[in-house]
Design a protein around this motif. Structure first.
Motif, PDB file in Angstrom:
ATOM      1  N   TYR A  25       0.854  -1.200   0.000  1.00  0.00           N
ATOM      2  CA  TYR A  25       0.000   0.000   0.000  1.00  0.00           C
ATOM      3  C   TYR A  25       0.885   1.243   0.000  1.00  0.00           C
ATOM      4  O   TYR A  25       2.107   1.154   0.195  1.00  0.00           O
ATOM      5  CB  TYR A  25      -0.939  -0.013   1.200  1.00  0.00           C
ATOM      6  N   GLY A  26       0.234   2.399  -0.213  1.00  0.00           N
ATOM      7  CA  GLY A  26       0.950   3.647  -0.436  1.00  0.00           C
ATOM      8  C   GLY A  26       2.046   3.963   0.558  1.00  0.00           C
ATOM      9  O   GLY A  26       3.197   4.200   0.183  1.00  0.00           O
ATOM     10  N   THR A  61      -6.135  -2.821  -7.759  1.00  0.00           N
ATOM     11  CA  THR A  61      -6.223  -2.506  -6.327  1.00  0.00           C
ATOM     12  C   THR A  61      -7.346  -3.310  -5.693  1.00  0.00           C
ATOM     13  O   THR A  61      -8.294  -3.707  -6.353  1.00  0.00           O
ATOM     14  CB  THR A  61      -6.531  -1.020  -6.097  1.00  0.00           C
ATOM     15  N   GLN A  63      -9.365  -3.515  -1.544  1.00  0.00           N
ATOM     16  CA  GLN A  63      -9.415  -2.987  -0.175  1.00  0.00           C
ATOM     17  C   GLN A  63      -9.337  -4.139   0.811  1.00  0.00           C
ATOM     18  O   GLN A  63      -9.960  -5.180   0.602  1.00  0.00           O
ATOM     19  CB  GLN A  63     -10.741  -2.252   0.064  1.00  0.00           C
ATOM     20  N   ARG A  73      -7.806  -0.509   3.998  1.00  0.00           N
ATOM     21  CA  ARG A  73      -6.591  -0.013   3.351  1.00  0.00           C
ATOM     22  C   ARG A  73      -6.543  -0.525   1.916  1.00  0.00           C
ATOM     23  O   ARG A  73      -6.979  -1.626   1.632  1.00  0.00           O
ATOM     24  CB  ARG A  73      -5.382  -0.499   4.141  1.00  0.00           C
ATOM     25  N   LYS A  74      -6.001   0.327   1.030  1.00  0.00           N
ATOM     26  CA  LYS A  74      -5.988  -0.005  -0.397  1.00  0.00           C
ATOM     27  C   LYS A  74      -4.647  -0.641  -0.765  1.00  0.00           C
ATOM     28  O   LYS A  74      -3.597  -0.027  -0.563  1.00  0.00           O
ATOM     29  CB  LYS A  74      -6.191   1.274  -1.187  1.00  0.00           C
ATOM     30  N   TYR A  76      -2.099  -2.648  -3.611  1.00  0.00           N
ATOM     31  CA  TYR A  76      -1.814  -2.680  -5.045  1.00  0.00           C
ATOM     32  C   TYR A  76      -1.112  -3.978  -5.417  1.00  0.00           C
ATOM     33  O   TYR A  76      -0.245  -4.454  -4.668  1.00  0.00           O
ATOM     34  CB  TYR A  76      -0.897  -1.519  -5.430  1.00  0.00           C
TER      35      TYR A  76
ATOM     36  N   GLU B  30     -12.225   7.347  -2.833  1.00  0.00           N
ATOM     37  CA  GLU B  30     -11.171   6.342  -2.769  1.00  0.00           C
ATOM     38  C   GLU B  30      -9.806   6.994  -2.540  1.00  0.00           C
ATOM     39  O   GLU B  30      -9.067   6.597  -1.640  1.00  0.00           O
ATOM     40  CB  GLU B  30     -11.172   5.565  -4.090  1.00  0.00           C
ATOM     41  N   SER B  33      -9.607   8.562   1.010  1.00  0.00           N
ATOM     42  CA  SER B  33      -9.380   7.658   2.143  1.00  0.00           C
ATOM     43  C   SER B  33      -7.969   7.074   2.084  1.00  0.00           C
ATOM     44  O   SER B  33      -7.357   6.776   3.118  1.00  0.00           O
ATOM     45  CB  SER B  33     -10.445   6.557   2.193  1.00  0.00           C
ATOM     46  N   GLU B  34      -7.436   6.949   0.863  1.00  0.00           N
ATOM     47  CA  GLU B  34      -6.065   6.473   0.732  1.00  0.00           C
ATOM     48  C   GLU B  34      -5.090   7.497   1.327  1.00  0.00           C
ATOM     49  O   GLU B  34      -4.165   7.147   2.070  1.00  0.00           O
ATOM     50  CB  GLU B  34      -5.759   6.226  -0.746  1.00  0.00           C
ATOM     51  N   ASP B  37      -5.302   7.523   5.113  1.00  0.00           N
ATOM     52  CA  ASP B  37      -4.507   6.430   5.665  1.00  0.00           C
ATOM     53  C   ASP B  37      -3.027   6.833   5.699  1.00  0.00           C
ATOM     54  O   ASP B  37      -2.344   6.659   6.710  1.00  0.00           O
ATOM     55  CB  ASP B  37      -4.713   5.194   4.766  1.00  0.00           C
ATOM     56  N   HIS B  38      -2.555   7.432   4.589  1.00  0.00           N
ATOM     57  CA  HIS B  38      -1.157   7.843   4.518  1.00  0.00           C
ATOM     58  C   HIS B  38      -0.830   8.917   5.559  1.00  0.00           C
ATOM     59  O   HIS B  38       0.157   8.825   6.289  1.00  0.00           O
ATOM     60  CB  HIS B  38      -0.842   8.356   3.117  1.00  0.00           C
TER      61      HIS B  38
END
Lengths: 108, 252
Positions: A25-26, A61, A63, A73-74, A76, B30, B33-34, B37-38
């Motif tokens: 994730y990011g 992606t 979740q 949480r997303k 990849y 989307e 919310s990403e 989270d970050h």
């Protein structure tokens, strides 16, 4: 030329490589980039790039709920196209980096 | 731990920016919310929102928006509904005031005013979401954008008197059909958005006038009474709605 200008085209390949090592994730991508010494990458800048990579079908992606039970949480993963693109990036990068190295060494 | 005020503000502004840029709502949620989270993870390690998005939130919002698709279908849907609602509301007012007489100029002018006002408002929101806070400038802009439709309406009414365009006067039956059609529009939208607001506003604006028309009071008394009921009713209704909203956010 600032390092962010040099990075622009390379960052996509680096993200492909990081995602290729396993779903992520990011924030974790940024941590990994930092571990490899990419401290010049502005953290937020990966998200517009990830949006584009998803649009181009390089990444997929999904979740997943957090273990702590917070918001989802997303994550990849690479698609088949993404994996092909990664191989091509490696070849292109090899060619470019060898040439640049050779040229700069001569100057030394 | 919760997000800092700066991060929350940034996310709210990003949401406003994306929505007023006509981006798809679920896509916007989307990415928001990403980023949430970050930011949450980053704040745990002592970083702030500027470390993440850089010194110019505006540039960052533009970058994100640039990678997102324009939600044409959604815009057409909402835009269409707003125009139909606004037209229904205007026509119903005409019926209440003695019957519809619509000129070509009005039939074209009203939708044009709605569309330009909507575009102006969207531009204003984008600007407010992405620029540095400056209260005087903000209120001046809000004032200008708020005044524009009023000026355009006045201009249209004036032009309509000066320039004669072909016009239709609705018959009694056509007026009745229009009333039924507009009320249907208000009820359907109310059901769809699950809020009585599209019924309550026209009801408060027009019902007092209509009902008092059936009484034997003098014209002046009627006008005065309907104005008082209208403004009083609107005030109370908006107050109640506001309180409901506060309760909703308070509960979260």
């Amino acid at each position: 030329m600032s390092s962010s200008q040099i990075l622009k085209g390379i960052l996509e390949g680096c993200l492909l490589s990081i995602i290729g090592k396993g779903e992520t994730y990011g924030y974790e991508m940024i941590e990994k980039l930092n571990d490899y010494g990419f401290s010049m990458v502005k953290e937020g800048s990966i998200y517009p790039l990830l949006l584009r990579m998803k649009k181009e079908g390089l990444v997929a992606t999904h979740q997943k709920p957090l273990p702590s039970g917070g918001p989802k949480r997303k994550y990849y993963t690479l698609t088949e196209t993404g994996e092909k693109e990664l191989i091509e990036f490696k070849q292109r990068w090899d060619a470019v980096s060898t040439s640049v190295d050779r040229l700069l060494e001569e100057e030394g | 731990m919760i997000l800092s005020k700066e991060s929350q503000d940034f996310l709210e502004n990003l949401r406003l920016y994306l929505v007023s840029s006509g981006k798809n709502e679920s896509e916007s949620e989307e990415i928001i919310s990403e980023l949430e989270d970050h930011l949450y993870e980053a704040e745990k390690s002592g970083k702030n929102v500027e470390d993440i998005v850089g010194r110019s939130p505006k540039d960052y919002m533009e970058q994100v928006a640039g990678e997102m698709t324009f939600d044409r279908k959604g815009i057409m849907k909402y835009g269409g509904i707003i125009i139909v609602l606004a037209f229904s509301y205007l026509l119903l007012g005409d019926v209440v005031r003695g019957g519809i007489e619509l000129s070509l100029l009005e039939a074209l002018g009203y939708p044009l005013i709605f569309i330009s006002f909507t575009l102006l408002t969207a531009g204003l929101f984008r600007h407010l979401a992405s620029s540095k806070k400056n209260k005087t400038k903000e209120w001046t802009l809000i004032g200008i954008v708020g005044m524009t439709p009023i000026l355009l309406f006045l201009g249209l009414i004036y032009l309509n008197k000066v320039i004669g365009t072909p016009s239709v006067t609705f018959s009694f039956a056509a007026n009745v059909i229009t009333v039924i059609a507009t009320i249907t529009v208000f009820v359907i939208t109310a059901l769809w958005i699950k809020s009585l607001v599209t019924i309550m506003i026209p009801a408060l604006l027009y019902l007092p006038e209509v009902l008092l028309g059936f009484t034997n009071y003098g014209e002046e008394t009627q006008l005065l009474a309907s104005t008082i009921i209208m403004f009083g009713g609107l005030f109370i209704y908006l107050l109640l709605m506001g309180r409901k909203d506060v309760n909703k956010t308070g509960a979260l």
